[in-house]
Write an enzyme that holds these catalytic residues in place. Structure first.
Site, PDB file in Angstrom:
ATOM      1  N   GLU A 117       1.588 -41.133   1.769  1.00 32.07           N
ATOM      2  CA  GLU A 117       2.821 -41.886   1.983  1.00 32.07           C
ATOM      3  C   GLU A 117       3.859 -40.967   2.619  1.00 32.07           C
ATOM      4  OE1 GLU A 117       3.504 -45.050   1.363  1.00 32.07           O
ATOM      5  OE2 GLU A 117       2.085 -45.720  -0.179  1.00 32.07           O
ATOM      6  N   HIS A 156      -1.904 -47.780   7.613  1.00 30.69           N
ATOM      7  CA  HIS A 156      -2.178 -48.893   6.693  1.00 30.69           C
ATOM      8  C   HIS A 156      -2.317 -50.188   7.486  1.00 30.69           C
ATOM      9  CE1 HIS A 156      -1.024 -50.688   2.491  1.00 30.69           C
ATOM     10  NE2 HIS A 156      -2.287 -50.869   2.780  1.00 30.69           N
ATOM     11  N   ASP A 166       2.887 -50.691   7.949  1.00 26.19           N
ATOM     12  CA  ASP A 166       3.172 -49.262   7.934  1.00 26.19           C
ATOM     13  C   ASP A 166       2.005 -48.429   8.474  1.00 26.19           C
ATOM     14  OD1 ASP A 166       1.999 -50.224   5.415  1.00 26.19           O
ATOM     15  OD2 ASP A 166       2.242 -48.199   4.654  1.00 26.19           O
TER      16      ASP A 166
END
Length: 186
Positions: A117, A156, A166
């Protein structure tokens, strides 16, 4: 930053173990998935992502949190705006980051992927420090898991199209891939 292939944990990063993981069905790690996240949305350096991945998010602190209160998710890593790296799950375990997903006809990407992330949003540029940390971390992952080739690094949105967006259009794939190629050539 040094990844220990025997444990799946990195040295010289913040460790913030998440309960949201389980065993991989095989030992395969062959895909890297890049995401973005910020909690609350578009707010940075709040440490709420860490709380969220540990199921400790105080849902009364922000209206957005009520909508995600029941989610049990995690990623292997978070790279904050200043380049600081936090690890939540061993790379040898299955973090819960991809959800319903498909890569090259193979479903359930959590089974064989590592999730990173980036603190951010789809439409705000990521920082130089984040690209630097992402490149260094990716090189460590590729060294430990040679099946993560440049062709097996995706967003993603690539494995969950229509459901996820994303890391978004603000993520500079060309820069990231050039940075990786430059490090390979050194």
């Amino acid at each position: 930053m040094q990844l220990d292939p025997a444990s799946g944990w990195c040295q010289d990063v913040e460790l913030c173990p998440s309960p949201n993981f389980n065993a991989r069905p095989t030992d395969e790690v062959s895909l890297l998935v890049i995401h973005n996240i910020s909690l609350p949305p578009a707010q940075f350096a709040t440490r709420k992502v860490q709380a969220f991945f540990q199921n400790r998010l105080d849902v009364t602190e922000h209206p957005y949190f009520a909508g995600i209160a029941d989610l049990r998710v995690s990623a292997h890593f978070l790279i904050e705006r200043d380049g600081r790296v936090t690890q939540f799950v061993s790379c040898l375990e299955r973090a819960w980051h991809a959800g319903v997903s498909n890569f090259e006809g193979r479903e359930t990407c959590n089974d064989f992927s590592v999730g990173i992330e980036l603190e951010g949003t789809d439409d705000l540029p990521f920082t130089d420090a984040q690209y630097h940390a992402l490149t260094a971390l990716t090189r460590q992952l590729q060294s430990a898991f040679p099946a993560i080739t440049p062709q097996r690094i995706c967003g993603h949105s690539d494995i969950a199209p229509g459901r996820k967006t994303d890391p978004g259009p603000a993520f500079d794939w060309a820069r990231f891939r050039a940075d990786l190629a430059q490090e390979e050539g050194q």
